[in-house]
Design a protein around this motif. Structure first.
Motif, PDB file in Angstrom:
ATOM      1  N   GLN A   1      -8.753  -4.680  -4.842  1.00 48.77           N
ATOM      2  CA  GLN A   1      -7.901  -3.533  -4.597  1.00 48.77           C
ATOM      3  C   GLN A   1      -6.857  -3.886  -3.536  1.00 48.77           C
ATOM      4  O   GLN A   1      -7.203  -4.387  -2.475  1.00 48.77           O
ATOM      5  CB  GLN A   1      -8.733  -2.330  -4.115  1.00 48.77           C
ATOM      6  N   VAL A   2      -5.604  -3.653  -3.846  1.00 52.62           N
ATOM      7  CA  VAL A   2      -4.548  -3.960  -2.896  1.00 52.62           C
ATOM      8  C   VAL A   2      -4.342  -2.790  -1.942  1.00 52.62           C
ATOM      9  O   VAL A   2      -4.524  -1.623  -2.307  1.00 52.62           O
ATOM     10  CB  VAL A   2      -3.234  -4.274  -3.652  1.00 52.62           C
ATOM     11  N   GLN A   3      -4.007  -3.103  -0.717  1.00 52.66           N
ATOM     12  CA  GLN A   3      -3.671  -2.090   0.268  1.00 52.66           C
ATOM     13  C   GLN A   3      -2.212  -2.226   0.662  1.00 52.66           C
ATOM     14  O   GLN A   3      -1.695  -3.354   0.793  1.00 52.66           O
ATOM     15  CB  GLN A   3      -4.562  -2.218   1.498  1.00 52.66           C
ATOM     16  N   LEU A   4      -1.557  -1.090   0.845  1.00 54.07           N
ATOM     17  CA  LEU A   4      -0.151  -1.062   1.231  1.00 54.07           C
ATOM     18  C   LEU A   4      -0.023  -0.394   2.592  1.00 54.07           C
ATOM     19  O   LEU A   4      -0.622   0.663   2.820  1.00 54.07           O
ATOM     20  CB  LEU A   4       0.670  -0.276   0.204  1.00 54.07           C
ATOM     21  N   VAL A   5       0.755  -1.003   3.459  1.00 54.67           N
ATOM     22  CA  VAL A   5       0.955  -0.459   4.804  1.00 54.67           C
ATOM     23  C   VAL A   5       2.449  -0.311   5.048  1.00 54.67           C
ATOM     24  O   VAL A   5       3.194  -1.307   5.037  1.00 54.67           O
ATOM     25  CB  VAL A   5       0.327  -1.356   5.877  1.00 54.67           C
ATOM     26  N   GLU A   6       2.872   0.941   5.253  1.00 52.33           N
ATOM     27  CA  GLU A   6       4.275   1.216   5.527  1.00 52.33           C
ATOM     28  C   GLU A   6       4.532   1.211   7.031  1.00 52.33           C
ATOM     29  O   GLU A   6       3.646   1.514   7.831  1.00 52.33           O
ATOM     30  CB  GLU A   6       4.705   2.573   4.975  1.00 52.33           C
ATOM     31  N   ALA A  24       2.017  -5.552   1.470  1.00 58.41           N
ATOM     32  CA  ALA A  24       0.836  -5.547   0.619  1.00 58.41           C
ATOM     33  C   ALA A  24      -0.193  -6.551   1.131  1.00 58.41           C
ATOM     34  O   ALA A  24       0.162  -7.570   1.710  1.00 58.41           O
ATOM     35  CB  ALA A  24       1.219  -5.899  -0.809  1.00 58.41           C
ATOM     36  N   SER A  25      -1.459  -6.222   0.899  1.00 58.36           N
ATOM     37  CA  SER A  25      -2.543  -7.063   1.416  1.00 58.36           C
ATOM     38  C   SER A  25      -2.717  -8.345   0.622  1.00 58.36           C
ATOM     39  O   SER A  25      -3.425  -9.249   1.048  1.00 58.36           O
ATOM     40  CB  SER A  25      -3.856  -6.283   1.432  1.00 58.36           C
ATOM     41  N   VAL A  97       2.767   0.784  -5.614  1.00 55.15           N
ATOM     42  CA  VAL A  97       2.831  -0.325  -6.563  1.00 55.15           C
ATOM     43  C   VAL A  97       2.170   0.125  -7.849  1.00 55.15           C
ATOM     44  O   VAL A  97       1.172   0.850  -7.827  1.00 55.15           O
ATOM     45  CB  VAL A  97       2.138  -1.590  -6.002  1.00 55.15           C
ATOM     46  N   TRP A  98       2.725  -0.296  -8.982  1.00 57.37           N
ATOM     47  CA  TRP A  98       2.117   0.066 -10.260  1.00 57.37           C
ATOM     48  C   TRP A  98       2.364  -1.054 -11.288  1.00 57.37           C
ATOM     49  O   TRP A  98       3.329  -1.795 -11.193  1.00 57.37           O
ATOM     50  CB  TRP A  98       2.639   1.412 -10.781  1.00 57.37           C
ATOM     51  N   ALA A 103      -1.520   1.387  -6.417  1.00 57.06           N
ATOM     52  CA  ALA A 103      -1.914   1.763  -5.063  1.00 57.06           C
ATOM     53  C   ALA A 103      -0.778   2.508  -4.386  1.00 57.06           C
ATOM     54  O   ALA A 103       0.401   2.332  -4.730  1.00 57.06           O
ATOM     55  CB  ALA A 103      -2.294   0.524  -4.247  1.00 57.06           C
ATOM     56  N   TRP A 104      -1.142   3.330  -3.412  1.00 60.44           N
ATOM     57  CA  TRP A 104      -0.205   4.064  -2.571  1.00 60.44           C
ATOM     58  C   TRP A 104      -0.444   3.679  -1.117  1.00 60.44           C
ATOM     59  O   TRP A 104      -1.587   3.426  -0.708  1.00 60.44           O
ATOM     60  CB  TRP A 104      -0.430   5.571  -2.702  1.00 60.44           C
ATOM     61  N   GLY A 105       0.630   3.720  -0.356  1.00 59.19           N
ATOM     62  CA  GLY A 105       0.492   3.573   1.081  1.00 59.19           C
ATOM     63  C   GLY A 105       0.148   4.920   1.701  1.00 59.19           C
ATOM     64  O   GLY A 105       0.082   5.944   1.027  1.00 59.19           O
ATOM     65  N   GLN A 106      -0.056   4.904   3.014  1.00 63.04           N
ATOM     66  CA  GLN A 106      -0.486   6.116   3.714  1.00 63.04           C
ATOM     67  C   GLN A 106       0.686   7.027   4.071  1.00 63.04           C
ATOM     68  O   GLN A 106       0.478   8.183   4.444  1.00 63.04           O
ATOM     69  CB  GLN A 106      -1.259   5.738   4.977  1.00 63.04           C
TER      70      GLN A 106
END
Length: 114
Positions: A1-6, A24-25, A97-98, A103-106
């Motif tokens: 699972q990818v994580q996104l950080v804005e 992205a992670s 990202v799709w 995934a969505w960022g916070q």
């Protein structure tokens, strides 16, 4: 699972600029599009801009000519450069990202004062 950080949100006066970043992670650009959405209080979330895995960019009419989306594949990061900001750009901005991943960022708050 990818994580996104804005990052990169904040308070700016009308006419000013901000640059949002979405890290992205892990590597995601192959076969995945990335974009930015925003949601203002009391309004639905809307797509602002996105960049395809092939590098094509697309913008909402409300931000054309003012916002630019770009990516750095080596850093797994995409950017949203926002110029000539207006009070109506005030919102929480979300990276997404799709494709083969989803995934969505916070979210990061952008506030434009008049």
């Amino acid at each position: 699972q990818v994580q996104l950080v804005e990052s990169g949100g904040g308070l700016v006066q009308a006419g000013g600029s901000l640059r949002l970043s979405c890290a992205a992670s892990k590597s995601i650009f192959t076969n995945n599009d990335m974009g930015w959405y925003r949601q203002a209080p009391g309004k639905q979330r809307e797509l602002v801009a996105f960049i395809t895995s092939g590098g094509s960019t697309h913008y909402a009419d409300s931000v054309k000519g003012r916002f630019t989306i770009a990516r750095d594949n080596a850093k797994n990061t995409n950017y949203l450069q926002m110029n000539s900001l207006k009070p109506e750009d005030t919102a929480v901005y979300y990276c997404r990202v799709w494709g083969t991943m989803n995934a969505w960022g916070q979210g990061t708050q952008v506030t434009v004062s008049s």
